[in-house]
Scaffold this active site. Structure first.
Site, PDB file in Angstrom:
ATOM      1  N   GLY A   1       0.496  -0.868  -0.189  1.00 25.12           N
ATOM      2  CA  GLY A   1      -0.098  -0.102   0.206  1.00 25.12           C
ATOM      3  C   GLY A   1       0.740   1.790  -0.022  1.00 25.12           C
TER       4      GLY A   1
ATOM      5  N   GLN B   1       3.148   9.742   1.591  1.00 19.94           N
ATOM      6  CA  GLN B   1       4.380   9.580   1.390  1.00 19.94           C
ATOM      7  C   GLN B   1       5.232   9.546   0.240  1.00 19.94           C
ATOM      8  OE1 GLN B   1       2.158   5.702   1.800  1.00 19.94           O
ATOM      9  NE2 GLN B   1       4.176   5.338   2.816  1.00 19.94           N
TER      10      GLN B   1
ATOM     11  N   CYS C   1       5.717   0.078   6.911  1.00 21.02           N
ATOM     12  CA  CYS C   1       5.537   1.202   6.300  1.00 21.02           C
ATOM     13  C   CYS C   1       6.744   1.581   5.603  1.00 21.02           C
ATOM     14  CB  CYS C   1       5.148   2.531   6.928  1.00 21.02           C
ATOM     15  SG  CYS C   1       4.054   3.484   6.539  1.00 21.02           S
ATOM     16  N   LEU C   2       5.771   1.848   4.451  1.00 25.43           N
ATOM     17  CA  LEU C   2       7.440   2.484   3.474  1.00 25.43           C
ATOM     18  C   LEU C   2       8.247   3.529   4.341  1.00 25.43           C
ATOM     19  CD1 LEU C   2       5.803   1.268  -0.150  1.00 25.43           C
ATOM     20  CD2 LEU C   2       7.610   0.446   0.837  1.00 25.43           C
TER      21      LEU C   2
ATOM     22  N   HIS D   1      -4.791   2.024   7.463  1.00 25.17           N
ATOM     23  CA  HIS D   1      -3.305   2.099   7.198  1.00 25.17           C
ATOM     24  C   HIS D   1      -3.172   3.611   6.212  1.00 25.17           C
ATOM     25  CE1 HIS D   1       1.416   1.614   7.729  1.00 25.17           C
ATOM     26  NE2 HIS D   1       1.193   2.093   6.435  1.00 25.17           N
ATOM     27  N   GLU D   2      -3.504   2.945   5.501  1.00 29.29           N
ATOM     28  CA  GLU D   2      -3.690   3.897   4.166  1.00 29.29           C
ATOM     29  C   GLU D   2      -3.820   5.624   4.426  1.00 29.29           C
ATOM     30  OE1 GLU D   2      -0.366   3.672   2.729  1.00 29.29           O
ATOM     31  OE2 GLU D   2      -0.484   1.645   2.940  1.00 29.29           O
TER      32      GLU D   2
ATOM     33  N   HIS E   1      -2.984   8.008   6.612  1.00 33.36           N
ATOM     34  CA  HIS E   1      -1.642   8.694   5.737  1.00 33.36           C
ATOM     35  C   HIS E   1      -2.284   9.739   5.616  1.00 33.36           C
ATOM     36  CE1 HIS E   1       2.257   6.274   6.082  1.00 33.36           C
ATOM     37  NE2 HIS E   1       1.659   5.301   5.514  1.00 33.36           N
TER      38      HIS E   1
HETATM   39  C1  QAP Z   1       0.958  -0.307   4.768  1.00 36.22           C
HETATM   40  O1  QAP Z   1       2.864  -0.901   4.117  1.00 36.22           O
HETATM   41  C2  QAP Z   1       1.007  -1.951   6.012  1.00 36.22           C
HETATM   42  O2  QAP Z   1       9.559  -1.489   6.194  1.00 36.22           O
HETATM   43  C3  QAP Z   1       1.862  -1.175   3.756  1.00 36.22           C
HETATM   44  O3  QAP Z   1      11.898  -2.626   4.819  1.00 36.22           O
HETATM   45  C4  QAP Z   1       1.387  -3.332   6.260  1.00 36.22           C
HETATM   46  O4  QAP Z   1       4.043  -2.223   1.876  1.00 36.22           O
HETATM   47  C5  QAP Z   1      -0.824  -2.359   6.717  1.00 36.22           C
HETATM   48  C6  QAP Z   1       8.087  -2.442   3.648  1.00 36.22           C
HETATM   49  C7  QAP Z   1       1.573  -4.648   7.068  1.00 36.22           C
HETATM   50  C8  QAP Z   1      -0.554  -3.892   7.039  1.00 36.22           C
HETATM   51  C9  QAP Z   1       0.130  -4.496   6.915  1.00 36.22           C
HETATM   52  C10 QAP Z   1       8.360  -2.035   4.810  1.00 36.22           C
HETATM   53  C11 QAP Z   1       9.227  -2.720   2.868  1.00 36.22           C
HETATM   54  C12 QAP Z   1       6.214  -1.905   3.446  1.00 36.22           C
HETATM   55  C13 QAP Z   1       9.668  -2.071   5.311  1.00 36.22           C
HETATM   56  C14 QAP Z   1       4.207  -1.910   3.177  1.00 36.22           C
HETATM   57  C15 QAP Z   1      10.243  -1.955   4.398  1.00 36.22           C
HETATM   58  C16 QAP Z   1      10.237  -2.500   3.279  1.00 36.22           C
HETATM   59  C17 QAP Z   1       5.339  -1.879   3.665  1.00 36.22           C
HETATM   60 CO    CO Z   2       2.024   3.645   5.610  1.00 34.39          CO
END
Ligand code: QAP
Ligand code: CO
Length: 167
Positions: free
Chosen positions: A46, A51, A91-92, A133-134, A137
């Site tokens: 997401g 972001q 989270c990215l 989550h999104e 943001h």
């Molecule tokens: C939000 O997050 C989310 O730490 C989206 O090193 C995540 O795509 C909602 C990511 C989990 C619910 C559950 C994170 C990639 C990606 C990192 C993501 C990383 C590389 C996170």
């Molecule tokens: Co995020």
């Protein structure tokens, strides 16, 4: 298409409240395409426009195994229901950190799609969690805000240190 730069915590621009999209035009569609490209490249499930430092109410998500179920939601509104459950979130904008966060089990999202049409979808599972989550943001809220201040401070210090050595 282009990869966009992702802001990282504690960048203050992540605290900006996004404004509604007034017209779904080609510039919005171009942004959505670049957000998908950036999310898939990361890779992530997401991404919110906040972001990538665009403060308009746009999110993209794809929680599918095969990365072939993209959803773009413009001006999303959520109605939450069901039990609350804990999910390990990342989270990215907070790379390298995953912590449990409490979210609702179900979400109904009302939004515009890329064609500017109204859509309403009932979400559950990881998709429901990810959309919550999104949407946070777009309000300038991050998952670390739900953690203890001790955990949040530790994450902030580690990322600040990583940013210092990167430049
Ligand atoms: C939000 O997050 C989310 O730490 C989206 O090193 C995540 O795509 C909602 C990511 C989990 C619910 C559950 C994170 C990639 C990606 C990192 C993501 C990383 C590389 C996170
Ligand atoms: Co995020």
């Amino acid at each position: 298409m282009a990869l966009l730069e992702i802001l990282e915590f504690p960048d203050p621009r992540l605290r900006t409240k996004a404004k509604p999209v007034v017209r779904v035009d080609d510039s919005v569609r171009k942004l959505v395409a670049n957000m998908f490209e950036t999310m898939y490249d990361a890779p992530g499930i997401g991404l919110a426009a906040t972001q990538v430092n665009v403060h308009q109410r746009i999110i993209v998500v794809d929680v599918s195994e095969n990365r072939d179920e993209p959803h773009a939601f413009i001006n999303p509104e959520l109605t939450l229901s069901g039990e609350v459950l804990e999910t390990e979130e990342g989270c990215l904008s907070v790379p390298g950190f995953y912590e449990p966060v409490t979210r609702h089990e179900f979400a109904r999202v009302s939004a515009l799609n890329e064609r500017g049409e109204s859509v309403e979808l009932d979400l559950e599972g990881l998709l429901a969690v990810c959309v919550q989550h999104e949407c946070d943001h777009l309000e300038g809220k991050l998952f670390v805000d739900y953690l203890s201040s001790l955990k949040r401070t530790r994450i902030r210090r580690k990322l600040e240190k990583a940013h210092r050595v990167r430049v």
